[in-house]
Design a protein around this motif. Structure first.
Motif, PDB file in Angstrom:
ATOM      1  N   TYR A  88       0.853  -1.195   0.000  1.00 46.62           N
ATOM      2  CA  TYR A  88       0.000   0.000   0.000  1.00 46.62           C
ATOM      3  C   TYR A  88       0.890   1.247   0.000  1.00 46.62           C
ATOM      4  O   TYR A  88       1.225   1.779   1.054  1.00 46.62           O
ATOM      5  CB  TYR A  88      -0.924   0.011   1.218  1.00 46.62           C
ATOM      6  CG  TYR A  88      -1.821  -1.205   1.302  1.00 46.62           C
ATOM      7  CD1 TYR A  88      -2.991  -1.281   0.551  1.00 46.62           C
ATOM      8  CD2 TYR A  88      -1.483  -2.280   2.111  1.00 46.62           C
ATOM      9  CE1 TYR A  88      -3.816  -2.396   0.624  1.00 46.62           C
ATOM     10  CE2 TYR A  88      -2.299  -3.406   2.192  1.00 46.62           C
ATOM     11  CZ  TYR A  88      -3.460  -3.452   1.440  1.00 46.62           C
ATOM     12  OH  TYR A  88      -4.274  -4.561   1.509  1.00 46.62           O
ATOM     13  N   PRO A  89       1.269   1.724  -1.177  1.00 50.04           N
ATOM     14  CA  PRO A  89       2.255   2.811  -1.258  1.00 50.04           C
ATOM     15  C   PRO A  89       1.731   4.181  -0.861  1.00 50.04           C
ATOM     16  O   PRO A  89       2.542   5.068  -0.591  1.00 50.04           O
ATOM     17  CB  PRO A  89       2.661   2.789  -2.737  1.00 50.04           C
ATOM     18  CG  PRO A  89       1.513   2.180  -3.448  1.00 50.04           C
ATOM     19  CD  PRO A  89       0.941   1.173  -2.510  1.00 50.04           C
ATOM     20  N   ASP A  90       0.413   4.374  -0.783  1.00 52.78           N
ATOM     21  CA  ASP A  90      -0.114   5.727  -0.616  1.00 52.78           C
ATOM     22  C   ASP A  90      -0.678   6.046   0.768  1.00 52.78           C
ATOM     23  O   ASP A  90      -0.793   7.216   1.124  1.00 52.78           O
ATOM     24  CB  ASP A  90      -1.213   5.990  -1.655  1.00 52.78           C
ATOM     25  CG  ASP A  90      -0.683   5.902  -3.079  1.00 52.78           C
ATOM     26  OD1 ASP A  90       0.476   6.324  -3.293  1.00 52.78           O
ATOM     27  OD2 ASP A  90      -1.416   5.413  -3.959  1.00 52.78           O
ATOM     28  N   ILE A  91      -1.072   5.058   1.548  1.00 47.20           N
ATOM     29  CA  ILE A  91      -1.752   5.336   2.810  1.00 47.20           C
ATOM     30  C   ILE A  91      -0.780   5.902   3.844  1.00 47.20           C
ATOM     31  O   ILE A  91       0.340   5.397   4.004  1.00 47.20           O
ATOM     32  CB  ILE A  91      -2.449   4.070   3.351  1.00 47.20           C
ATOM     33  CG1 ILE A  91      -3.361   4.429   4.546  1.00 47.20           C
ATOM     34  CG2 ILE A  91      -1.423   3.003   3.755  1.00 47.20           C
ATOM     35  CD1 ILE A  91      -4.312   3.322   4.935  1.00 47.20           C
ATOM     36  N   PRO A  92      -1.157   6.978   4.556  1.00 49.89           N
ATOM     37  CA  PRO A  92      -0.294   7.487   5.622  1.00 49.89           C
ATOM     38  C   PRO A  92      -0.207   6.491   6.783  1.00 49.89           C
ATOM     39  O   PRO A  92      -1.223   5.946   7.215  1.00 49.89           O
ATOM     40  CB  PRO A  92      -0.999   8.775   6.058  1.00 49.89           C
ATOM     41  CG  PRO A  92      -1.875   9.159   4.917  1.00 49.89           C
ATOM     42  CD  PRO A  92      -2.315   7.860   4.319  1.00 49.89           C
TER      43      PRO A  92
END
Length: 269
Positions: free
Chosen positions: A92-96
């Protein structure tokens, strides 16, 4: 643009607030922990707040303390926790992703080394639960050096001066305590937080997420109505894990239902 900035921009465009669950990495074991974290994301979590197990979690109530004990008994170490984080970030490259932990874990590794390892594992932010604002500067310097966002706490009894200092130093988001005391779903948040949230907003604080005692969808709605950019739920999420330790599929299903209901309550429409 940081992942947090990107998230809050996207949520504003969709007229939504953030829902952020907390779980302990390594609970009930490292492999299951990875599956749990993936489930939280797939079920609609906007960001993650993750703990590293520690033997003396003074800011946590019994639910999260037991989660830490389970993780430690299962062999969770900082290195194994970072390995789980690296797998999560790869998928999951985008979730903070934020860490909420205790200073001894950071200092044992070496402050700069810990923050850099966190950055390398894909961590976006770190909140040190037992470090007050007056002692945060060296941690903030390590955060700045590594590109991590240092999260600060705004307690309900803070003076106007303290809130101003928190606002000036905040980045990523500001963790607003819904009540005093330790974590736990057993004691509800005091959701009359509008005055506190207003003061932070007027001081140009990073977006405020309300935590401590958030366990039901109506509390998320109240937090958003009071002006929070979102809500964090820890003990209620961890309770689901504890109640379903003997049935992993049931655990994941119950987590899915909980996250979906809490996220739905973050819609502003």
């Amino acid at each position: 643009m940081s992942r947090y900035n990107s998230l809050f921009c996207q949520l504003r465009e969709r007229n939504q607030a953030a829902f952020v669950p907390f779980v302990m990495i390594g609970d009930p074991d490292p492999n299951s922990s990875f599956d749990i974290i993936c489930q939280l994301i797939e079920s609609g979590a906007d960001a993650l707040e993750l703990g590293f197990p520690y033997s003396d979690p003074i800011a946590d109530g019994p639910t999260i303390q037991k989660a830490a004990i389970r993780a430690l008994k299962a062999g969770a170490t900082p290195s194994r926790c970072f390995a789980v984080l690296t797998k999560v970030r790869s998928r999951y490259p985008d979730i903070p992703v934020g860490l909420l932990l205790y200073s001894n874990l950071v200092l044992a590794k070496g402050m700069n080394a810990f923050y850099q390892q966190a950055k390398d594992a894909g961590v976006d932010s770190i909140l040190i639960a037992d470090v007050p604002l007056r002692e945060i500067e060296p941690f903030k310097q390590a955060a700045n050096k590594s590109g991590i966002e240092q999260i600060l706490i705004a307690p309900p009894n803070a003076s106007d001066e303290a809130l101003s200092d928190v606002a000036k130093a905040s980045c990523g988001y500001t963790y607003v305590l819904g009540r005093a005391g330790v974590t736990g779903a057993e004691t509800d948040a005091d959701l009359d937080a509008k005055a506190l949230l207003d003061k932070l907003h007027q001081a140009n604080s990073a977006p405020s997420l309300l935590g401590f005692g958030i366990s039901r969808p109506e509390q998320v709605k109240q937090a958003v109505k009071a002006g929070a950019a979102g809500a964090i739920s820890g003990s209620a999420t961890v309770n689901i894990i504890e109640r379903n330790l003997d049935d992993k599929q049931q655990m994941l299903m119950k987590l899915d239902e909980f996250i979906a209901s809490m996220k739905a309550a973050a819609n502003k429409d």
